[in-house]
Design a protein around this motif. Sequence first.
Motif, PDB file in Angstrom:
ATOM      1  N   VAL A  12       1.107 -14.911 -33.863  1.00 51.94           N
ATOM      2  CA  VAL A  12       1.633 -15.548 -35.071  1.00 51.94           C
ATOM      3  C   VAL A  12       2.005 -16.969 -34.713  1.00 51.94           C
ATOM      4  N   THR A  13       1.275 -17.947 -35.237  1.00 48.04           N
ATOM      5  CA  THR A  13       1.669 -19.334 -34.999  1.00 48.04           C
ATOM      6  C   THR A  13       2.767 -19.715 -35.984  1.00 48.04           C
ATOM      7  N   TYR A  86      -2.565 -14.571 -37.014  1.00 45.39           N
ATOM      8  CA  TYR A  86      -1.959 -15.061 -38.250  1.00 45.39           C
ATOM      9  C   TYR A  86      -1.649 -16.533 -38.046  1.00 45.39           C
ATOM     10  N   ALA A  87      -2.510 -17.407 -38.572  1.00 46.15           N
ATOM     11  CA  ALA A  87      -2.348 -18.855 -38.440  1.00 46.15           C
ATOM     12  C   ALA A  87      -1.403 -19.330 -39.538  1.00 46.15           C
ATOM     13  N   ASN A  88      -0.143 -19.377 -39.198  1.00 44.82           N
ATOM     14  CA  ASN A  88       0.917 -19.606 -40.187  1.00 44.82           C
ATOM     15  C   ASN A  88       1.607 -20.951 -40.020  1.00 44.82           C
ATOM     16  N   ALA A  89       1.530 -21.565 -38.843  1.00 45.61           N
ATOM     17  CA  ALA A  89       2.255 -22.819 -38.607  1.00 45.61           C
ATOM     18  C   ALA A  89       1.871 -23.850 -39.660  1.00 45.61           C
ATOM     19  N   GLY A  90       2.878 -24.504 -40.216  1.00 44.00           N
ATOM     20  CA  GLY A  90       2.597 -25.472 -41.265  1.00 44.00           C
ATOM     21  C   GLY A  90       3.681 -26.525 -41.371  1.00 44.00           C
ATOM     22  N   PHE A  91       3.343 -27.584 -42.105  1.00 45.06           N
ATOM     23  CA  PHE A  91       4.263 -28.694 -42.321  1.00 45.06           C
ATOM     24  C   PHE A  91       4.256 -29.033 -43.805  1.00 45.06           C
ATOM     25  N   TYR A  92       5.440 -29.280 -44.356  1.00 43.83           N
ATOM     26  CA  TYR A  92       5.490 -29.686 -45.755  1.00 43.83           C
ATOM     27  C   TYR A  92       6.675 -30.598 -45.997  1.00 43.83           C
ATOM     28  N   GLY A 130     -13.917  -5.945 -35.666  1.00 45.82           N
ATOM     29  CA  GLY A 130     -12.735  -5.289 -36.217  1.00 45.82           C
ATOM     30  C   GLY A 130     -11.486  -6.139 -36.169  1.00 45.82           C
ATOM     31  N   SER A 131     -11.585  -7.332 -35.575  1.00 40.56           N
ATOM     32  CA  SER A 131     -10.427  -8.228 -35.533  1.00 40.56           C
ATOM     33  C   SER A 131     -10.170  -8.832 -36.908  1.00 40.56           C
ATOM     34  N   SER A 132      -8.962  -9.356 -37.077  1.00 38.66           N
ATOM     35  CA  SER A 132      -8.561  -9.905 -38.370  1.00 38.66           C
ATOM     36  C   SER A 132      -7.900 -11.261 -38.194  1.00 38.66           C
ATOM     37  N   ILE A 133      -8.298 -12.202 -39.048  1.00 40.87           N
ATOM     38  CA  ILE A 133      -7.683 -13.520 -39.108  1.00 40.87           C
ATOM     39  C   ILE A 133      -7.059 -13.683 -40.492  1.00 40.87           C
ATOM     40  N   VAL A 134      -5.796 -14.061 -40.518  1.00 33.22           N
ATOM     41  CA  VAL A 134      -5.106 -14.338 -41.778  1.00 33.22           C
ATOM     42  C   VAL A 134      -4.574 -15.762 -41.707  1.00 33.22           C
ATOM     43  N   LEU A 135      -4.852 -16.540 -42.732  1.00 34.09           N
ATOM     44  CA  LEU A 135      -4.404 -17.924 -42.817  1.00 34.09           C
ATOM     45  C   LEU A 135      -3.351 -18.059 -43.906  1.00 34.09           C
ATOM     46  N   THR A 136      -2.386 -18.933 -43.699  1.00 32.77           N
ATOM     47  CA  THR A 136      -1.392 -19.183 -44.734  1.00 32.77           C
ATOM     48  C   THR A 136      -1.863 -20.316 -45.642  1.00 32.77           C
ATOM     49  N   GLY A 137      -2.087 -19.984 -46.904  1.00 32.90           N
ATOM     50  CA  GLY A 137      -2.387 -20.971 -47.925  1.00 32.90           C
ATOM     51  C   GLY A 137      -1.152 -21.235 -48.753  1.00 32.90           C
ATOM     52  N   SER A 138      -1.341 -21.521 -50.019  1.00 32.58           N
ATOM     53  CA  SER A 138      -0.231 -21.727 -50.944  1.00 32.58           C
ATOM     54  C   SER A 138      -0.771 -21.746 -52.356  1.00 32.58           C
TER      55      SER A 138
END
Length: 250
Positions: A12-13, A86-92, A130-138
Amino acid sequence: MNTRLQNKVALVTGGSAGIGLATARAFVDAGAIVYITGRRQAELDASVASLGPQATGLCADAGRLDDIRAVYERIGRDHGRLDVLYANAGFYEFGALGGLSEAHVDTTFDINVKGVVFAVQQALPLMGRGSSIVLTGSIVANQGAESFSIYAASKAAVRSLARSWTAELKDRGIRVNVISPGPIDTPGLSGLAGGADNLDGLRRQLVATVPMGRMGLPEEIAKAVLFLASGEASFVTGIELAVDGGAGQV
């Protein structure tokens, strides 16, 4: 006992606070071995302590390729594989068009777009079928968000990347999905509001946009990410799942 990610290796980033930390906790509770990244060592250490022995913290800047490479080198040495990213790191931050600076644009896209690109690229050698990638959008990627245009554009880019990567990785059996939160009550909200004195006013503004009449909780996003990461979503790829109390839907 929740065993949806039993013995899986997950990263989890941006996992030291808010949605990232809640998701790391959900992954741990589901049986995963979890790595989290963050930029502040003290906060990272405290988060790992709260998660327990199944968690490891790695200090890394999501916008720096050398840091990203070092994270995967460590996971490769430890386990030789990665099952969930889970590519979650973000800036806002807010930025009205007339006052946008080069630093604002560069920082937003370095973390939210470049960081996601290389987080996924560098993970691929460790990821199998079978691996999974989830990205954080908005949800703001699909809306006109006043003074939030650069952040919204960066999240629109994330959604576009997920579509392309779904097609590109299909033969490898790697699923790619996007989770798009609506207004979520996280520790970062105070910074977005410009300080604690403005926080209640921002909360009221955000709640007014949500049909359910409240802000979401990080744990509610975490449950949705866990679904997309797990085998329960084995026939789900390329989607954008909005978890927003209806804010972007009606």
